[in-house]
Design a protein around this motif. Sequence first.
Motif, short mmCIF file in Angstrom:
data_model
loop_
_atom_site.label_atom_id
_atom_site.label_comp_id
_atom_site.label_asym_id
_atom_site.label_seq_id
_atom_site.Cartn_x
_atom_site.Cartn_y
_atom_site.Cartn_z
N GLY A 1 0.79 -1.22 0.00
CA GLY A 1 0.00 0.00 0.00
C GLY A 1 0.82 1.27 0.00
N THR A 2 2.02 1.22 0.56
CA THR A 2 2.82 2.44 0.76
C THR A 2 3.17 3.18 -0.52
OG1 THR A 2 3.72 1.58 2.83
CG2 THR A 2 4.96 3.33 1.74
N PRO A 3 3.67 2.50 -1.58
CA PRO A 3 4.13 3.27 -2.74
C PRO A 3 3.07 3.57 -3.79
CG PRO A 3 4.96 1.00 -2.83
CD PRO A 3 4.05 1.10 -1.66
N VAL A 4 1.81 3.16 -3.57
CA VAL A 4 0.79 3.33 -4.61
C VAL A 4 0.69 4.79 -5.06
CG1 VAL A 4 -1.68 3.23 -5.10
CG2 VAL A 4 -0.56 1.29 -4.01
N GLY A 5 0.59 5.70 -4.11
CA GLY A 5 0.46 7.11 -4.46
C GLY A 5 1.70 7.67 -5.13
N ILE A 6 2.87 7.17 -4.74
CA ILE A 6 4.11 7.60 -5.38
C ILE A 6 4.12 7.17 -6.84
CG2 ILE A 6 6.62 7.22 -5.44
CD1 ILE A 6 6.52 7.15 -2.38
N TYR A 7 3.73 5.91 -7.10
CA TYR A 7 3.66 5.46 -8.49
C TYR A 7 2.65 6.28 -9.28
CZ TYR A 7 6.37 1.30 -7.16
OH TYR A 7 7.35 0.47 -6.73
N GLY A 8 1.56 6.66 -8.65
CA GLY A 8 0.58 7.50 -9.34
C GLY A 8 1.18 8.83 -9.78
N GLU A 9 1.99 9.42 -8.92
CA GLU A 9 2.64 10.68 -9.28
C GLU A 9 3.71 10.49 -10.35
OE1 GLU A 9 1.97 13.76 -8.41
OE2 GLU A 9 0.29 13.19 -7.13
N VAL A 10 4.41 9.35 -10.30
CA VAL A 10 5.39 9.04 -11.35
C VAL A 10 4.69 8.93 -12.70
CG1 VAL A 10 6.95 7.25 -12.21
CG2 VAL A 10 7.06 7.94 -9.81
N VAL A 11 3.56 8.23 -12.73
CA VAL A 11 2.80 8.09 -13.97
C VAL A 11 2.33 9.46 -14.46
CG1 VAL A 11 0.66 7.19 -14.96
CG2 VAL A 11 2.08 5.73 -13.50
N ALA A 12 1.90 10.31 -13.55
CA ALA A 12 1.46 11.65 -13.93
C ALA A 12 2.60 12.44 -14.57
CB ALA A 12 0.91 12.40 -12.71
N SER A 13 3.80 12.30 -14.02
CA SER A 13 4.96 12.98 -14.61
C SER A 13 5.26 12.46 -16.00
CB SER A 13 6.19 12.81 -13.71
OG SER A 13 6.02 13.48 -12.49
N TYR A 14 5.14 11.14 -16.18
CA TYR A 14 5.35 10.55 -17.51
C TYR A 14 4.32 11.10 -18.50
CZ TYR A 14 4.83 7.23 -21.30
OH TYR A 14 4.70 6.68 -22.54
N LEU B 1 13.65 1.61 -3.68
CA LEU B 1 12.47 2.04 -2.95
C LEU B 1 12.07 0.96 -1.96
CD1 LEU B 1 10.07 4.05 -2.62
CD2 LEU B 1 8.94 2.81 -4.49
N LEU B 2 11.83 1.35 -0.72
CA LEU B 2 11.46 0.39 0.33
C LEU B 2 10.26 0.88 1.12
CD1 LEU B 2 14.87 -0.52 2.05
CD2 LEU B 2 13.62 -1.90 0.37
N GLY B 3 9.43 -0.07 1.53
CA GLY B 3 8.48 0.14 2.60
C GLY B 3 9.03 -0.53 3.85
N MET C 1 21.45 4.56 -3.52
CA MET C 1 20.55 5.36 -2.69
C MET C 1 19.37 4.48 -2.29
SD MET C 1 18.41 8.76 -3.82
CE MET C 1 17.10 9.43 -2.80
N ILE C 2 18.94 4.62 -1.04
CA ILE C 2 17.76 3.92 -0.55
C ILE C 2 16.72 4.95 -0.15
CG2 ILE C 2 16.81 2.45 1.27
CD1 ILE C 2 19.43 0.91 1.26
N LEU C 3 15.51 4.77 -0.66
CA LEU C 3 14.38 5.65 -0.35
C LEU C 3 13.37 4.84 0.46
CD1 LEU C 3 12.84 8.32 -0.71
CD2 LEU C 3 11.97 7.43 -2.89
N LEU C 4 13.34 5.09 1.76
CA LEU C 4 12.44 4.39 2.68
C LEU C 4 11.21 5.26 2.91
CD1 LEU C 4 11.88 2.04 4.72
CD2 LEU C 4 13.08 3.45 6.43
N VAL C 5 10.04 4.70 2.64
CA VAL C 5 8.79 5.44 2.80
C VAL C 5 7.91 4.70 3.82
CG1 VAL C 5 6.78 6.40 1.64
CG2 VAL C 5 8.95 6.17 0.40
N VAL C 6 7.48 5.43 4.84
CA VAL C 6 6.69 4.81 5.91
C VAL C 6 5.51 5.72 6.23
CG1 VAL C 6 6.73 3.75 8.20
CG2 VAL C 6 8.84 3.85 6.84
#
Length: 242
Positions: A38-51, A130-132, A192-197
Amino acid sequence: MNLLKFDSTEKLNEAGAGIITGLIQTNRRAVLGLATGGTPVGIYGEVVASYRRGLVSFKEVTTFNLDEYVGLPEEHPESYHSYMEQHLLRHIDLPREQAHIPNGNAADLQEECRRYDALLDKAGQIDLQLLGLGHNGHIGFNEPDHALISGAHVVTLREETRQANARFFPSLADVPTQAITMGVGTILKAKMILLVVRGADKAEIVHRALTGPITTDCPASLLQTHPHLVVLLDNEAGRLFP
């Protein structure tokens, strides 16, 4: 470690996506390690929007997913193959042969782990992972243990992990008992590690992981050793930090 807290989901998602797309804009052949849940869903949505706005292209990017359930058909709605298709891959121009996910239905799972590690070795160092974070401190599906495995391996999921993931399935009995996961050693080799919590229920474990003793009983605590760790927290997850 660079730790950032956000007072809204939207700001956190935008920040996470900005880090990912910014990397690709400066390195069009970036190698990304990707997470699910569940954690990265919104991030992927923003990535898609940028694309879709023409700000980034994935034509030369290579991706490696952290993990996949064992025994769940790829077309199953809760497989990580399906997850990645739904939330990212079908929406961008990343060639499918450059998107790698472990095969949890391989006839020989140990050979599949060796194959996945060989692909990672061939691709070179992951530029951004990318990590949760699991409730018990797992990263990928690297569960707490007396020792952690460096490379890809088959793991038996702990009961608390299956219970946490049961919300995605009809019942706990439907949650797979095993998964293939990228090893902690591979994760820590990323540039680089991107931890999202997110969420109040993760506040104590993320605080323990980032400030407590480094121990295999909390696999995420090993992230403290990484030279380029970026942590994105919402206010609820970050309530124990100043």
